[in-house]
Design an enzyme around this catalytic site. Structure first.
Site, PDB file in Angstrom:
ATOM      1  N   LYS A 113      24.795  27.775  38.201  1.00  0.00           N
ATOM      2  CA  LYS A 113      23.871  28.871  38.535  1.00  0.00           C
ATOM      3  C   LYS A 113      22.464  28.321  38.755  1.00  0.00           C
ATOM      4  CE  LYS A 113      26.815  32.425  37.957  1.00  0.00           C
ATOM      5  NZ  LYS A 113      27.435  33.126  39.042  1.00  0.00           N
ATOM      6  N   LYS A 195      36.232  29.771  43.708  1.00  0.00           N
ATOM      7  CA  LYS A 195      36.983  30.969  43.347  1.00  0.00           C
ATOM      8  C   LYS A 195      36.444  32.185  44.086  1.00  0.00           C
ATOM      9  CE  LYS A 195      34.226  32.705  39.460  1.00  0.00           C
ATOM     10  NZ  LYS A 195      34.059  34.066  39.945  1.00  0.00           N
ATOM     11  N   LYS A 198      32.087  37.907  43.068  1.00  0.00           N
ATOM     12  CA  LYS A 198      31.312  39.076  43.493  1.00  0.00           C
ATOM     13  C   LYS A 198      30.085  38.650  44.262  1.00  0.00           C
ATOM     14  CE  LYS A 198      31.861  41.268  39.367  1.00  0.00           C
ATOM     15  NZ  LYS A 198      30.880  40.577  38.586  1.00  0.00           N
TER      16      LYS A 198
HETATM   17  P1  ATP Z   1      29.583  36.831  39.721  1.00  0.00           P
HETATM   18  O1  ATP Z   1      29.771  36.101  41.010  1.00  0.00           O
HETATM   19  O2  ATP Z   1      28.505  37.852  39.780  1.00  0.00           O
HETATM   20  O3  ATP Z   1      29.477  35.940  38.495  1.00  0.00           O
HETATM   21  P2  ATP Z   1      32.371  37.156  39.201  1.00  0.00           P
HETATM   22  O4  ATP Z   1      33.240  37.504  40.340  1.00  0.00           O
HETATM   23  O5  ATP Z   1      32.382  35.763  38.696  1.00  0.00           O
HETATM   24  O6  ATP Z   1      30.920  37.680  39.555  1.00  0.00           O
HETATM   25  P3  ATP Z   1      32.232  38.203  36.505  1.00  0.00           P
HETATM   26  O7  ATP Z   1      31.655  39.558  36.270  1.00  0.00           O
HETATM   27  O8  ATP Z   1      31.382  37.007  36.233  1.00  0.00           O
HETATM   28  O9  ATP Z   1      32.783  38.146  38.008  1.00  0.00           O
HETATM   29  O10 ATP Z   1      33.576  38.064  35.679  1.00  0.00           O
HETATM   30  C1  ATP Z   1      34.375  39.177  35.326  1.00  0.00           C
HETATM   31  C2  ATP Z   1      35.762  38.722  34.928  1.00  0.00           C
HETATM   32  O11 ATP Z   1      36.504  38.337  36.092  1.00  0.00           O
HETATM   33  C3  ATP Z   1      35.783  37.502  33.999  1.00  0.00           C
HETATM   34  O12 ATP Z   1      36.816  37.687  33.068  1.00  0.00           O
HETATM   35  C4  ATP Z   1      36.090  36.352  34.921  1.00  0.00           C
HETATM   36  O13 ATP Z   1      36.743  35.294  34.260  1.00  0.00           O
HETATM   37  C5  ATP Z   1      37.035  37.023  35.910  1.00  0.00           C
HETATM   38  N1  ATP Z   1      37.025  36.353  37.215  1.00  0.00           N
HETATM   39  C6  ATP Z   1      35.986  36.272  38.080  1.00  0.00           C
HETATM   40  N2  ATP Z   1      36.357  35.619  39.199  1.00  0.00           N
HETATM   41  C7  ATP Z   1      37.668  35.254  39.023  1.00  0.00           C
HETATM   42  C8  ATP Z   1      38.631  34.583  39.834  1.00  0.00           C
HETATM   43  N3  ATP Z   1      38.338  34.169  41.057  1.00  0.00           N
HETATM   44  N4  ATP Z   1      39.876  34.382  39.314  1.00  0.00           N
HETATM   45  C9  ATP Z   1      40.210  34.842  38.077  1.00  0.00           C
HETATM   46  N5  ATP Z   1      39.351  35.500  37.277  1.00  0.00           N
HETATM   47  C10 ATP Z   1      38.092  35.727  37.739  1.00  0.00           C
HETATM   48 MG    MG Z   2      30.966  35.158  37.159  1.00  0.00          MG
END
Ligand code: ATP
Ligand code: MG
Length: 332
Positions: A113, A195, A198
């Site tokens: 980050k 991965k 969001k």
């Molecule tokens: P950001 O990009 O804002 O960090 P994010 O997509 O990583 O968003 P988070 O809110 O950080 O989402 O995570 C929410 C949940 O989703 C956590 O349990 C995280 O481990 C899971 N998660 C996020 N992306 C993945 C992915 N690509 N595969 C599996 N689990 C995921």
């Molecule tokens: Mg995340």
């Protein structure tokens, strides 16, 4: 026997995607019938990377609606907003005294980050794992359904909980990352880089709110090649990713058909992709429609948040009186 306690959260930083579903939400929905569950919209965590709050309210409503549309039942689990549970901030402060800057600086997500937001490497970003540990142990949770990307944070939460227990008193159970029956999940992005997310890789991430056309467009663009030339050869990562997605969405029969076609070099990725997007659309479109209608019902969302916060605060307050007592912060 007392039910085990479960805690997890999702940041309101955008639209939920397949990674959030398979890493987190799918487990939430199953766990709500077996355990005492606390699931939150992690709005405070989003401030570490998204300080502009113009879209926050809309995003909080979106995450709540998408959670419910995926099957989370606010009458079974406590579904709440992180900032409504003030006790979190108090425990976060105490845990900060038990966290070392060296270990925080070594966290992989902090380094990532910091690289992505070089002009905003704030202290909140550094202490993100401390706040996350506070969220979890505030409810004395032992099971934390999360995706693979959160593994290191969970290890840190265990360390902070154990440090508190050794320094003061045995209050906290050890929290562990959880996924039903197997390893933690990582849903890869469609461009083969990292991965689904969001806030990053948005054209290579399939969201639960994507229209059917957009899903088709994204899957069509997923990285592939002209196919293997040697029978039974190893799959490159980006092809492995397509098979992983097929495994999540399609039948065992379909998966086996393409495994065999890969192994005898007759595979056509265009056909695989078409089956993949058809099965994805079948899965996503009802969730998308349900989430849209929940999102419009603001009165219902308010009721959910209030009920969830009341449940979460009751649990938090019980823990915090034990914490203050253990720390000797009781002067009369
Ligand atoms: P950001 O990009 O804002 O960090 P994010 O997509 O990583 O968003 P988070 O809110 O950080 O989402 O995570 C929410 C949940 O989703 C956590 O349990 C995280 O481990 C899971 N998660 C996020 N992306 C993945 C992915 N690509 N595969 C599996 N689990 C995921
Ligand atoms: Mg995340």
């Amino acid at each position: 026997m007392e039910k085990k306690i479960v805690m997890s959260g999702i940041r309101p930083t955008g639209f939920l995607h397949l990674g959030n579903y398979f890493g987190a939400l799918r487990n939430y929905v199953r766990m709500q019938d077996e355990f005492e569950c606390y699931f939150m919209v992690a709005d405070l965590h989003s401030l570490t990377t998204h300080p502009d709050t113009k879209e926050l309210k809309e995003n909080v409503h979106r995450v709540l609606s998408e959670n419910i549309a995926c099957g989370l039942d606010p009458d079974k689990a406590a579904l709440f907003c992180q900032s409504h549970v003030y006790e979190t901030s108090e425990l976060y402060l105490y845990l900060n005294m038990l966290a070392y800057t060296g270990e925080l600086e070594r966290t992989v997500t902090f380094k990532d980050k910091a690289r992505q937001h070089p002009d905003n490497i704030n202290a909140g970003l550094l202490t993100y794992p401390v706040l996350q540990a506070a969220d979890i142990i505030l409810h004395r949770a032992s099971l934390v359904p999360v995706g693979k990307d959160q593994e290191q944070h969970l290890e840190m939460a265990r360390n902070f909980a154990n440090r508190f227990n050794h320094r003061y008193d045995e209050i906290f159970p050890e929290p562990h990352a959880f996924n039903y029956g197997s390893d933690l999940v990582k849903v890869p992005s469609l461009d083969g880089k990292g991965k689904m997310s969001k806030s990053e890789n948005q054209m290579a991430t399939v969201y639960l709110s994507d229209s059917d056309d957009l899903i088709i467009k994204k899957v069509k663009k997923a990285l592939s090649d002209s196919g293997p030339t040697e029978p039974n050869s190893a799959k490159p990562d980006y092809i492995e990713n397509l098979f992983l997605l097929l495994k999540l969405f399609s039948s065992e029969e379909t998966l086996q058909k393409y495994e065999s076609a890969y192994n005898d070099c007759s595979i056509k990725y265009g056909h695989l992709k078409e089956e993949l997007w058809t099965d994805m659309i079948r899965f996503i479109s009802p969730i998308r429609e349900k989430a849209e209608s929940i999102r419009e019902d603001k009165a219902y969302l308010k009721e959910v948040m209030e009920k969830g916060a009341a449940k979460a605060r009751a649990s938090a307050q019980a823990t915090m009186s034990l914490v203050r007592e253990a720390m000797g912060l009781n002067y009369y």
